[in-house]
Design a protein around this motif. Structure first.
Motif, PDB file in Angstrom:
ATOM      1  N   PRO A  89       0.704  -1.064   0.046  1.00  0.00           N
ATOM      2  CA  PRO A  89      -0.066   0.000   0.128  1.00  0.00           C
ATOM      3  C   PRO A  89       0.832   1.255  -0.017  1.00  0.00           C
ATOM      4  O   PRO A  89       2.052   1.238   0.487  1.00  0.00           O
ATOM      5  CB  PRO A  89      -0.815  -0.090   1.445  1.00  0.00           C
ATOM      6  CG  PRO A  89      -0.631  -1.480   1.760  1.00  0.00           C
ATOM      7  CD  PRO A  89       0.543  -1.964   1.218  1.00  0.00           C
ATOM      8  N   TYR A  90       0.441   2.319  -0.692  1.00  0.00           N
ATOM      9  CA  TYR A  90       1.032   3.828  -0.676  1.00  0.00           C
ATOM     10  C   TYR A  90       1.263   4.106   0.619  1.00  0.00           C
ATOM     11  O   TYR A  90       2.512   4.740   0.859  1.00  0.00           O
ATOM     12  CB  TYR A  90       0.499   4.517  -1.572  1.00  0.00           C
ATOM     13  CG  TYR A  90       0.289   4.226  -3.008  1.00  0.00           C
ATOM     14  CD1 TYR A  90       1.093   3.124  -3.645  1.00  0.00           C
ATOM     15  CD2 TYR A  90      -0.227   5.096  -3.832  1.00  0.00           C
ATOM     16  CE1 TYR A  90       1.155   3.041  -5.155  1.00  0.00           C
ATOM     17  CE2 TYR A  90      -0.333   4.826  -5.420  1.00  0.00           C
ATOM     18  CZ  TYR A  90       0.420   3.763  -5.661  1.00  0.00           C
ATOM     19  OH  TYR A  90       0.390   3.518  -6.991  1.00  0.00           O
ATOM     20  N   ASN A  91       0.384   4.066   1.571  1.00  0.00           N
ATOM     21  CA  ASN A  91       0.617   4.653   2.843  1.00  0.00           C
ATOM     22  C   ASN A  91       1.929   3.789   3.449  1.00  0.00           C
ATOM     23  O   ASN A  91       2.472   4.479   4.531  1.00  0.00           O
ATOM     24  CB  ASN A  91      -0.540   4.515   3.860  1.00  0.00           C
ATOM     25  CG  ASN A  91      -1.215   3.232   4.080  1.00  0.00           C
ATOM     26  OD1 ASN A  91      -0.972   2.117   3.413  1.00  0.00           O
ATOM     27  ND2 ASN A  91      -2.103   3.209   4.880  1.00  0.00           N
ATOM     28  N   LEU A 146       7.206   7.674 -12.542  1.00  0.00           N
ATOM     29  CA  LEU A 146       8.226   6.381 -12.890  1.00  0.00           C
ATOM     30  C   LEU A 146       7.581   5.615 -13.754  1.00  0.00           C
ATOM     31  O   LEU A 146       8.280   5.353 -14.742  1.00  0.00           O
ATOM     32  CB  LEU A 146       8.513   5.654 -11.419  1.00  0.00           C
ATOM     33  CG  LEU A 146       9.485   6.552 -10.401  1.00  0.00           C
ATOM     34  CD1 LEU A 146       9.459   5.426  -9.422  1.00  0.00           C
ATOM     35  CD2 LEU A 146      10.807   6.622 -11.124  1.00  0.00           C
ATOM     36  N   GLU A 147       6.259   5.562 -14.032  1.00  0.00           N
ATOM     37  CA  GLU A 147       5.615   4.958 -15.066  1.00  0.00           C
ATOM     38  C   GLU A 147       5.739   5.687 -16.369  1.00  0.00           C
ATOM     39  O   GLU A 147       5.932   5.004 -17.405  1.00  0.00           O
ATOM     40  CB  GLU A 147       4.109   4.720 -14.721  1.00  0.00           C
ATOM     41  CG  GLU A 147       3.914   3.602 -13.578  1.00  0.00           C
ATOM     42  CD  GLU A 147       2.434   3.342 -13.368  1.00  0.00           C
ATOM     43  OE1 GLU A 147       2.042   1.984 -13.664  1.00  0.00           O
ATOM     44  OE2 GLU A 147       1.918   4.307 -12.845  1.00  0.00           O
ATOM     45  N   ARG A 148       5.446   6.955 -16.252  1.00  0.00           N
ATOM     46  CA  ARG A 148       5.375   7.874 -17.495  1.00  0.00           C
ATOM     47  C   ARG A 148       7.019   7.800 -18.030  1.00  0.00           C
ATOM     48  O   ARG A 148       7.175   7.908 -19.337  1.00  0.00           O
ATOM     49  CB  ARG A 148       5.213   9.491 -17.062  1.00  0.00           C
ATOM     50  CG  ARG A 148       3.715   9.566 -16.946  1.00  0.00           C
ATOM     51  CD  ARG A 148       3.751  11.116 -16.948  1.00  0.00           C
ATOM     52  NE  ARG A 148       4.149  11.806 -16.033  1.00  0.00           N
ATOM     53  CZ  ARG A 148       3.863  12.108 -14.711  1.00  0.00           C
ATOM     54  NH1 ARG A 148       2.669  11.373 -14.222  1.00  0.00           N
ATOM     55  NH2 ARG A 148       4.603  12.850 -13.766  1.00  0.00           N
ATOM     56  N   LEU A 149       8.093   7.707 -17.181  1.00  0.00           N
ATOM     57  CA  LEU A 149       9.567   7.683 -17.721  1.00  0.00           C
ATOM     58  C   LEU A 149       9.799   6.194 -18.098  1.00  0.00           C
ATOM     59  O   LEU A 149      10.653   6.047 -18.886  1.00  0.00           O
ATOM     60  CB  LEU A 149      10.315   7.859 -16.443  1.00  0.00           C
ATOM     61  CG  LEU A 149      10.372   9.537 -16.066  1.00  0.00           C
ATOM     62  CD1 LEU A 149      11.284   9.469 -14.625  1.00  0.00           C
ATOM     63  CD2 LEU A 149      10.851  10.411 -17.048  1.00  0.00           C
ATOM     64  N   GLY A 150       8.770   5.213 -17.881  1.00  0.00           N
ATOM     65  CA  GLY A 150       9.164   3.934 -18.381  1.00  0.00           C
ATOM     66  C   GLY A 150       9.987   3.201 -17.627  1.00  0.00           C
ATOM     67  O   GLY A 150      10.406   2.078 -18.003  1.00  0.00           O
ATOM     68  N   ASP A 198       2.149  10.206  -6.652  1.00  0.00           N
ATOM     69  CA  ASP A 198       2.787  11.216  -7.708  1.00  0.00           C
ATOM     70  C   ASP A 198       4.134  10.497  -8.417  1.00  0.00           C
ATOM     71  O   ASP A 198       4.429  10.675  -9.520  1.00  0.00           O
ATOM     72  CB  ASP A 198       3.035  12.464  -7.387  1.00  0.00           C
ATOM     73  CG  ASP A 198       1.685  13.172  -7.025  1.00  0.00           C
ATOM     74  OD1 ASP A 198       0.514  12.701  -7.480  1.00  0.00           O
ATOM     75  OD2 ASP A 198       1.682  14.212  -6.319  1.00  0.00           O
ATOM     76  N   ARG A 199       5.000  10.033  -7.363  1.00  0.00           N
ATOM     77  CA  ARG A 199       6.354   9.520  -7.808  1.00  0.00           C
ATOM     78  C   ARG A 199       6.105   8.281  -8.506  1.00  0.00           C
ATOM     79  O   ARG A 199       6.763   8.066  -9.743  1.00  0.00           O
ATOM     80  CB  ARG A 199       7.317   9.542  -6.706  1.00  0.00           C
ATOM     81  CG  ARG A 199       7.966  10.633  -6.012  1.00  0.00           C
ATOM     82  CD  ARG A 199       8.631  10.350  -5.159  1.00  0.00           C
ATOM     83  NE  ARG A 199       9.141  11.753  -4.330  1.00  0.00           N
ATOM     84  CZ  ARG A 199      10.542  11.742  -4.356  1.00  0.00           C
ATOM     85  NH1 ARG A 199      11.254  11.017  -5.162  1.00  0.00           N
ATOM     86  NH2 ARG A 199      10.852  13.069  -4.019  1.00  0.00           N
ATOM     87  N   VAL A 244       7.667  10.422   3.277  1.00  0.00           N
ATOM     88  CA  VAL A 244       6.841  11.363   2.442  1.00  0.00           C
ATOM     89  C   VAL A 244       5.328  10.678   2.525  1.00  0.00           C
ATOM     90  O   VAL A 244       5.032   9.831   3.367  1.00  0.00           O
ATOM     91  CB  VAL A 244       7.298  11.402   1.104  1.00  0.00           C
ATOM     92  CG1 VAL A 244       8.744  11.541   0.911  1.00  0.00           C
ATOM     93  CG2 VAL A 244       6.903   9.899   0.404  1.00  0.00           C
ATOM     94  N   SER A 245       4.438  11.686   1.972  1.00  0.00           N
ATOM     95  CA  SER A 245       2.968  11.409   2.317  1.00  0.00           C
ATOM     96  C   SER A 245       2.599  10.356   1.220  1.00  0.00           C
ATOM     97  O   SER A 245       3.271  10.155   0.056  1.00  0.00           O
ATOM     98  CB  SER A 245       2.443  12.752   2.056  1.00  0.00           C
ATOM     99  OG  SER A 245       2.277  13.041   0.600  1.00  0.00           O
ATOM    100  N   ALA A 246       1.599   9.879   1.301  1.00  0.00           N
ATOM    101  CA  ALA A 246       1.008   8.851   0.469  1.00  0.00           C
ATOM    102  C   ALA A 246       0.602   9.433  -1.184  1.00  0.00           C
ATOM    103  O   ALA A 246       0.971   8.773  -2.002  1.00  0.00           O
ATOM    104  CB  ALA A 246      -0.381   7.923   0.673  1.00  0.00           C
ATOM    105  N   PRO A 247       0.038  10.706  -1.229  1.00  0.00           N
ATOM    106  CA  PRO A 247      -0.128  11.184  -2.614  1.00  0.00           C
ATOM    107  C   PRO A 247       1.497  11.404  -2.914  1.00  0.00           C
ATOM    108  O   PRO A 247       1.318  11.355  -4.311  1.00  0.00           O
ATOM    109  CB  PRO A 247      -0.703  12.572  -2.083  1.00  0.00           C
ATOM    110  CG  PRO A 247      -1.575  12.234  -0.756  1.00  0.00           C
ATOM    111  CD  PRO A 247      -0.647  11.454  -0.088  1.00  0.00           C
ATOM    112  N   THR A 248       2.203  11.768  -2.284  1.00  0.00           N
ATOM    113  CA  THR A 248       3.525  12.019  -2.953  1.00  0.00           C
ATOM    114  C   THR A 248       4.120  10.394  -3.471  1.00  0.00           C
ATOM    115  O   THR A 248       4.670  10.749  -4.674  1.00  0.00           O
ATOM    116  CB  THR A 248       4.619  12.684  -2.112  1.00  0.00           C
ATOM    117  OG1 THR A 248       3.980  13.797  -1.401  1.00  0.00           O
ATOM    118  CG2 THR A 248       5.838  12.695  -2.472  1.00  0.00           C
ATOM    119  N   VAL A 249       3.945   9.631  -2.927  1.00  0.00           N
ATOM    120  CA  VAL A 249       4.285   8.397  -3.326  1.00  0.00           C
ATOM    121  C   VAL A 249       3.701   8.122  -4.684  1.00  0.00           C
ATOM    122  O   VAL A 249       4.073   7.631  -5.797  1.00  0.00           O
ATOM    123  CB  VAL A 249       3.969   7.059  -2.140  1.00  0.00           C
ATOM    124  CG1 VAL A 249       4.261   5.741  -2.657  1.00  0.00           C
ATOM    125  CG2 VAL A 249       5.008   7.319  -1.135  1.00  0.00           C
TER     126      VAL A 249
END
Length: 196
Positions: free
Chosen positions: A22-24, A44-48, A39-40, A32-37
């Motif tokens: 889980p992100y949390n 990382l998916e967009r970067l491939g 977003d990261r 870091v916060s779960a929303p930050t996870v």
């Protein structure tokens, strides 16, 4: 584009241990916060770098077949879709093409179905020979060996840093160290696209 930092690498390592984490839980571990996870991971998916989250299924626990490694020596003449053609066979889980024109596949099949499955996926003229090996044991432990991931510029080969750019082109994702390298790449591709 930002380069990968220690937090990105820690997130990747945690996902390698358990992709369903889980992100949390990840957020607590990397501070870091779960929303930050979230977003990261999206970045990382967009970067491939992260290409998907998979489930590793033991087909032998619910299938009548046996787990095999198929080693196919291909002839010099072949089409460019042999890996995807073989991967489409029911029961085949992983397909690899080596640089010496060998096709390796892992799957759970009935022993009498291996030959017919190969011939249904590939032209007989593409197959020089094949061997089937029973898999007795396997291990898969993905990890970040040196805990560093460097994106390389498609144009000049330098590392991509925080000034980097990305471009989706013709089904691929390309990374560049700066705007000039991206422009140079686009300029090289334009004549190819216009001539098609």
């Amino acid at each position: 584009m930002r380069s990968l930092d220690e937090t990105d690498l820690e997130i990747i390592a945690l996902l390698l241990e358990d992709a369903r984490r889980p992100y949390n839980d990840i957020a607590d571990r990397v501070d870091v916060s779960a929303p930050t996870v979230s977003d990261r991971i999206d970045r990382l998916e967009r970067l491939g770098i992260i290409q998907g989250f998979t489930v590793d299924i033991d087909r032998s626990s619910f299938s009548d077949g046996i787990e095999v490694l198929i080693d196919v020596a291909l002839c010099a003449s072949q089409n460019g879709t042999v890996t995807t053609d073989l991967a489409a066979v029911e029961g085949i889980e992983h397909v690899f093409m080596t640089s010496d024109a060998r096709l390796l596949a892992v799957g759970t099949l009935q022993s009498q179905d291996v030959g017919p499955s190969l011939l249904s996926a590939l032209d007989a003229g593409q197959i020089e020979s094949y061997r089937v090996h029973l898999i007795q044991e396997r291990a898969w432990e993905p990890s970040l060996a040196d805990r560093s991931i460097n994106l390389t510029c498609e144009s000049c080969g330098d590392d991509v840093t925080e000034n980097g750019r990305s471009l989706r082109f013709d089904g691929g994702l390309y990374h560049f160290c700066d705007r000039e390298c991206r422009s140079a790449f686009e300029d090289q591709q334009t004549p190819l696209a216009e001539s098609s």
